[in-house]
Write a protein that holds these residues in place. Structure first.
Motif, PDB file in Angstrom:
ATOM      1  N   GLY A 136       0.826  -1.208   0.000  1.00  0.00           N
ATOM      2  CA  GLY A 136       0.000   0.000   0.000  1.00  0.00           C
ATOM      3  C   GLY A 136       0.857   1.253   0.000  1.00  0.00           C
ATOM      4  O   GLY A 136       2.094   1.176   0.047  1.00  0.00           O
ATOM      5  N   THR A 163       4.887  -4.136   4.388  1.00  0.00           N
ATOM      6  CA  THR A 163       3.896  -3.687   5.364  1.00  0.00           C
ATOM      7  C   THR A 163       4.647  -3.041   6.519  1.00  0.00           C
ATOM      8  O   THR A 163       5.523  -3.677   7.099  1.00  0.00           O
ATOM      9  CB  THR A 163       3.076  -4.879   5.917  1.00  0.00           C
ATOM     10  OG1 THR A 163       2.703  -5.721   4.837  1.00  0.00           O
ATOM     11  CG2 THR A 163       1.836  -4.409   6.648  1.00  0.00           C
ATOM     12  N   CYS A 164       4.323  -1.821   6.837  1.00  0.00           N
ATOM     13  CA  CYS A 164       4.997  -1.109   7.938  1.00  0.00           C
ATOM     14  C   CYS A 164       6.515  -1.161   7.790  1.00  0.00           C
ATOM     15  O   CYS A 164       7.233  -1.337   8.773  1.00  0.00           O
ATOM     16  CB  CYS A 164       4.604  -1.679   9.295  1.00  0.00           C
ATOM     17  SG  CYS A 164       2.874  -1.531   9.668  1.00  0.00           S
ATOM     18  N   GLY A 165       7.013  -1.071   6.571  1.00  0.00           N
ATOM     19  CA  GLY A 165       8.457  -1.090   6.346  1.00  0.00           C
ATOM     20  C   GLY A 165       9.087  -2.474   6.406  1.00  0.00           C
ATOM     21  O   GLY A 165      10.292  -2.616   6.275  1.00  0.00           O
ATOM     22  N   ILE A 166       8.264  -3.501   6.615  1.00  0.00           N
ATOM     23  CA  ILE A 166       8.795  -4.865   6.748  1.00  0.00           C
ATOM     24  C   ILE A 166       8.502  -5.661   5.476  1.00  0.00           C
ATOM     25  O   ILE A 166       7.354  -5.740   5.044  1.00  0.00           O
ATOM     26  CB  ILE A 166       8.174  -5.576   7.958  1.00  0.00           C
ATOM     27  CG1 ILE A 166       8.503  -4.798   9.231  1.00  0.00           C
ATOM     28  CG2 ILE A 166       8.664  -7.014   8.063  1.00  0.00           C
ATOM     29  CD1 ILE A 166       7.737  -5.272  10.439  1.00  0.00           C
ATOM     30  N   ALA A 200       2.837   4.448   1.231  1.00  0.00           N
ATOM     31  CA  ALA A 200       3.611   4.818   2.426  1.00  0.00           C
ATOM     32  C   ALA A 200       4.003   3.632   3.315  1.00  0.00           C
ATOM     33  O   ALA A 200       4.047   3.737   4.529  1.00  0.00           O
ATOM     34  CB  ALA A 200       2.850   5.859   3.260  1.00  0.00           C
ATOM     35  N   GLN A 201       4.301   2.496   2.698  1.00  0.00           N
ATOM     36  CA  GLN A 201       4.725   1.322   3.470  1.00  0.00           C
ATOM     37  C   GLN A 201       6.242   1.116   3.432  1.00  0.00           C
ATOM     38  O   GLN A 201       6.747   0.131   3.958  1.00  0.00           O
ATOM     39  CB  GLN A 201       4.016   0.051   2.969  1.00  0.00           C
ATOM     40  CG  GLN A 201       2.504   0.103   3.139  1.00  0.00           C
ATOM     41  CD  GLN A 201       2.086   0.350   4.580  1.00  0.00           C
ATOM     42  OE1 GLN A 201       2.531  -0.333   5.505  1.00  0.00           O
ATOM     43  NE2 GLN A 201       1.252   1.355   4.793  1.00  0.00           N
TER      44      GLN A 201
END
Lengths: 173, 128
Positions: B7, B116-119, B9-10
């Motif tokens: 998505g 997801t969340c930078g991961i 800004a991930q």
């Protein structure tokens, strides 16, 4: 120990977060960040309240400035939800502010005092809609907050219809 | 070929920069609409698709050619199909094209990574 739980809306994040706490003894602190504004908010809050009933939580309603909360040392903290907190901080005045550093400071502050901390957040940027600038800014800011919390979290979990998918660390339950 | 999705800004682009260190980057939001050759990395592929549509070009055909001309590229594209299907026809067709092209790229790619969340989570291929 920090566990970050993310996922779409109504995907069972809260239920899973509370499951983590079911094996934890008090003092358990629930930080509610949703402003009870309008009927839907009241319904959601009531539903969550019922879910927590009898599980030994002490509830604090704190819509902004989580760094002001003073948890008892060795307590466990459940913060719900980062999406609301971020919106409350961003849109509280006439001017949109970037609350990233302030919120992260608040999280670090709570984490220093709490033994166990679970943060529930939200995935909001997956629908391809080109929103007006203030909403687009919210998606960017929440994305960055989530990424930065994920960086120092021990566990990161994405919830899908109540099923936990492990992204980092271990599944707490 | 590596396909990086997620998505908005991930942390997709940051991850690609740090992990794959591409020597050059083509940006789908403002690049030429001709097919590049042997490019190292293309970002915002979903925006390139939107621009191809404005020019009435066949996005699936373009994507197939793109994949064969750029076999070592890292392709970065947003997931945009996880909301309500829009009422507006162009918006609907954009999601449809992004979905179809995403499937084409994912099929050809040896590695698909979802952020997801930078991961990063590897959802196809060997671990990175």
């Amino acid at each position: 120990m920090i566990t970050l739980i993310t996922g779409g809306s109504k995907c069972g994040k809260s239920r899973y977060a509370e499951r983590i706490f079911s094996n934890i003894q008090p003092e358990k602190l629930y930080i509610a960040t949703m402003i009870p504004y309008g009927e839907e908010a009241h319904t959601a809050i009531e539903r969550h309240r019922k879910m927590r009933e009898g599980k030994g939580f002490k509830t604090i309603e704190k819509y902004t400035d989580i760094h002001e909360i003073l948890p008892i040392e060795s307590s466990s903290v459940l913060l719900e939800c980062m999406g609301n907190l971020c919106a409350n901080e961003m849109f509280c005045g006439n001017k949109i502010i970037d609350p990233t550093d302030k919120i992260l400071m608040g999280v670090q502050h709570l984490n220093r005092m709490a033994k166990e901390m679970v943060i529930v957040t939200n995935q909001v940027g997956d629908d391809g809609i080109e929103y007006a600038e203030e909403t687009a800014a919210y998606i960017r800011v929440l994305g960055e907050i989530n990424r930065r919390i994920a960086e120092f979290s021990d566990n990161v979990i994405e919830c899908v219809y109540g099923l936990p998918i492990l992204l980092k660390g271990v599944l707490p339950c | 070929m590596v396909f990086v999705i997620g998505g908005a800004a991930q942390g997709k682009i940051k991850f690609v920069m740090e992990h794959f260190k591409p020597i050059a980057i083509v940006d789908g939001s403002d690049c030429f609409l001709s097919i590049p050759q042997n490019s190292a990395c293309i970002i915002h592929y979903h925006l390139l698709i939107k621009r191809l549509m404005l020019e009435k070009m066949d996005t699936a055909e373009f994507t197939r050619k793109f994949c064969s001309e750029n076999p070592n590229a890292v392709i970065v594209m947003n997931e945009i199909g996880c909301g309500i299907i829009p009422l507006e026809k162009n918006e609907r067709e954009w999601r449809e094209n992004v979905g179809r092209c995403g499937c084409i790229i994912a099929e050809k790619a040896s590695i698909v990574i979802r952020m997801t969340c930078g991961i990063p989570t590897v959802i196809k291929g060997q671990s990175i």
